[in-house]
Design a protein around this motif. Structure first.
Motif, PDB file in Angstrom:
ATOM      1  N   ASN A 199      19.910 -17.190  -2.249  1.00  0.00           N
ATOM      2  CA  ASN A 199      21.069 -16.590  -1.574  1.00  0.00           C
ATOM      3  C   ASN A 199      21.410 -15.196  -2.096  1.00  0.00           C
ATOM      4  OD1 ASN A 199      21.549 -18.861   0.111  1.00  0.00           O
ATOM      5  ND2 ASN A 199      22.597 -19.890  -1.584  1.00  0.00           N
ATOM      6  N   GLU A 202      23.010 -12.815   0.536  1.00  0.00           N
ATOM      7  CA  GLU A 202      24.424 -13.104   0.769  1.00  0.00           C
ATOM      8  C   GLU A 202      25.278 -12.558  -0.374  1.00  0.00           C
ATOM      9  OE1 GLU A 202      27.291 -16.878   2.037  1.00  0.00           O
ATOM     10  OE2 GLU A 202      25.219 -17.225   1.403  1.00  0.00           O
ATOM     11  N   ILE A 203      24.773 -12.642  -1.581  1.00  0.00           N
ATOM     12  CA  ILE A 203      25.499 -12.104  -2.736  1.00  0.00           C
ATOM     13  C   ILE A 203      25.653 -10.597  -2.594  1.00  0.00           C
ATOM     14  CG2 ILE A 203      25.388 -11.688  -5.242  1.00  0.00           C
ATOM     15  CD1 ILE A 203      23.937 -14.398  -5.467  1.00  0.00           C
ATOM     16  N   ASN A 206      28.209  -9.351  -0.165  1.00  0.00           N
ATOM     17  CA  ASN A 206      29.619  -9.587  -0.512  1.00  0.00           C
ATOM     18  C   ASN A 206      30.058  -8.803  -1.745  1.00  0.00           C
ATOM     19  OD1 ASN A 206      30.970 -11.883   1.234  1.00  0.00           O
ATOM     20  ND2 ASN A 206      28.817 -12.465   0.952  1.00  0.00           N
ATOM     21  N   TRP A 273      26.315 -15.425  -8.436  1.00  0.00           N
ATOM     22  CA  TRP A 273      25.220 -16.356  -8.169  1.00  0.00           C
ATOM     23  C   TRP A 273      25.747 -17.790  -8.150  1.00  0.00           C
ATOM     24  CZ3 TRP A 273      22.878 -20.687  -9.839  1.00  0.00           C
ATOM     25  CH2 TRP A 273      21.610 -20.975  -9.323  1.00  0.00           C
ATOM     26  N   TYR A 276      27.748 -18.635  -4.910  1.00  0.00           N
ATOM     27  CA  TYR A 276      27.007 -18.834  -3.659  1.00  0.00           C
ATOM     28  C   TYR A 276      25.865 -19.848  -3.773  1.00  0.00           C
ATOM     29  CZ  TYR A 276      29.648 -15.024  -1.660  1.00  0.00           C
ATOM     30  OH  TYR A 276      30.672 -14.246  -1.181  1.00  0.00           O
ATOM     31  N   ASN A 277      25.719 -20.468  -4.947  1.00  0.00           N
ATOM     32  CA  ASN A 277      24.634 -21.434  -5.106  1.00  0.00           C
ATOM     33  C   ASN A 277      25.068 -22.770  -5.691  1.00  0.00           C
ATOM     34  OD1 ASN A 277      21.896 -20.032  -4.447  1.00  0.00           O
ATOM     35  ND2 ASN A 277      23.051 -18.524  -5.639  1.00  0.00           N
TER      36      ASN A 277
END
Length: 444
Positions: A199, A202-203, A206, A273, A276-277
């Motif tokens: 991800n 996505e990180i 954002n 991290w 989002y994970n």
């Protein structure tokens, strides 16, 4: 993991015992003899700054406000850069032993006493925050459930380690701890973003410096209240004072400001991290969760030791500086064994603070919200205008007391709006400037 942690702590205590015989004077114990070169000063400065707030605190705050959690260290880097540009040379050339010593040289003995008391009271909360964080790490690594007993053990470790060698030992162990810290944090970052690479897009999408959870007002408040402690805090200034000359002090401060910003970005990305994970933390700190459940065992051991190193290096510095201020500036004595006794007493006080199990960032903000409004602006003005203008002491003390009082009212009694400490800082700045504008310039 537990064996590596225990061996590391034993190594640090062993180094402190070795340095016990090298402490020949009060100056050796409290300011490492004022003869340190660039690398000891720079590395000690970094390990002192990367503590509970810079690691566990920032990672936790990412889950609340996202990427803007970076600003906790970002404003520190700005404050440190400003100190290197405008104050480091002036402060080192004053040849002081403590921050209150600087107040005495630039304002007078009354200023020394007031500032000493504010620091001594405020810094107990900061040591408490380090102990809370240290307990969380050891608890996660060892699987110990009895938190209160572990807090007592960790307090004992910190106090004993600090009492033995003082600042002379702290500087040497900080060099070792700095290497461990950078390897652990950078290694974890590279593994998560290059090996797992989950991800990441996505990180990156954002990354935002401000958002609805962290406004421009929040940034301004953090810049002055927290950034102020990096600009003119006793722990940062102690590294300035231990430098062999003003050139070393300035260079170490400026380089450390850049390194701090980079470190802040890395730790913030570790928090991102996890955000989002990781589906659910189940009450764990994000970094501790990553240590226990995500990264390989060898790297987990390294990260665990790195986190312990960050907290020990911050706690020992706070204890030595606060105890030195009580002995040298309040009691007006220079006895090494009395400083050791005061370190023990402060450790007990920090133990009670840590037993409250308060939020790490809240503990630190409480201390900073008293210190910055009460001390940063008045003392900065006094240093800048030293030997240039006379100071109206009544107005100057009014600035200190008003700023500190507004910080105390908000932080410890929860009275008034959130901007009260910032208002106190503005008022203290205004009256501090007024205190040097009331009298004519000194004649050369």
């Amino acid at each position: 993991m537990i064996y590596g942690m225990v061996l590391f702590i034993i190594l640090l205590i062993g180094m402190s015992i070795f340095d016990l015989r090298n402490v020949k004077s009060f100056e050796d114990f409290v300011v490492a003899g004022k003869k340190q070169d660039f690398w000891p000063v720079y590395l000690s400065l970094m390990t002192s700054m990367i503590g509970a707030s810079a690691t566990l605190g920032v990672a936790e705050r990412v889950w609340d406000i996202g990427f803007p959690a970076f600003w906790w260290l970002g404003v520190g880097a700005i404050g440190l850069m400003a100190q290197g540009l405008f104050l480091s040379k002036k402060i080192r050339n004053l040849d002081a032993t403590t921050l209150p010593d600087i107040a005495q040289k630039t304002v007078g003995s009354e200023a020394k006493t007031v500032i000493s008391i504010i620091i001594a009271v405020s810094w107990v909360g900061i040591v408490g925050a380090q102990i809370v964080s240290l307990t969380k790490i050891v608890q996660a690594a060892c699987g110990i459930r009895e938190e209160n007993k572990l807090i007592i053990i960790m307090t004992l470790v910190v106090v004993v380690y600090t009492i033995l060698g003082g600042q002379l030992s702290v500087v040497k162990t900080d060099m070792l701890q700095a290497g461990v810290i950078f390897l652990g944090i950078i290694g974890t970052f590279l593994y998560l973003f290059m090996c797992k690479n989950d991800n990441c897009i996505e990180i990156y999408n954002n990354i935002e410096l401000l958002n609805k959870e962290f406004s421009s007002f929040d940034l301004i408040n953090l810049l002055f209240i927290t950034g102020g402690t990096y600009f003119l805090g006793p722990d940062i200034i102690s590294r300035n004072i231990m430098s062999k000359d003003s050139k070393v002090a300035t260079k170490a401060t400026l380089v450390a400001s850049v390194t701090l910003a980079i470190t802040g970005l890395i730790i913030t990305f570790l928090g991102m991290w996890s955000l989002y994970n990781i589906i659910e933390l189940k009450g764990e700190n994000p970094l501790i969760y990553i240590m226990n459940s995500v990264i390989p065992t060898p790297l987990a051991i390294l990260l665990c030791i790195a986190l312990i190193a960050t907290l020990l290096s911050s706690a020992d510095t706070c204890l030595v500086n606060a105890a030195t201020i009580i002995e040298h500036d309040i009691l007006k004595r220079n006895n090494v064994w009395e400083v050791r006794l005061i370190i023990g007493i402060m450790g007990v006080c920090a133990l009670f603070v840590s037993m409250t199990k308060a939020d790490i960032i809240d503990l630190l903000l409480g201390a900073y919200s008293v210190y910055s409004p009460g001390i940063v602006c008045p003392l900065t003005v006094a240093i800048i205008f030293y030997k240039k203008r006379n100071i109206n002491k009544k107005i100057w003390f009014f600035a200190v007391l008003t700023g500190g009082l507004l910080g105390i009212i908000h932080s410890y009694f929860s009275i008034g709006p959130s901007f009260l400490p910032l208002l106190g800082m503005g008022i203290s700045l205004g009256f501090s400037l007024l205190s040097v504008l009331q009298r004519p310039t000194k004649k050369c």
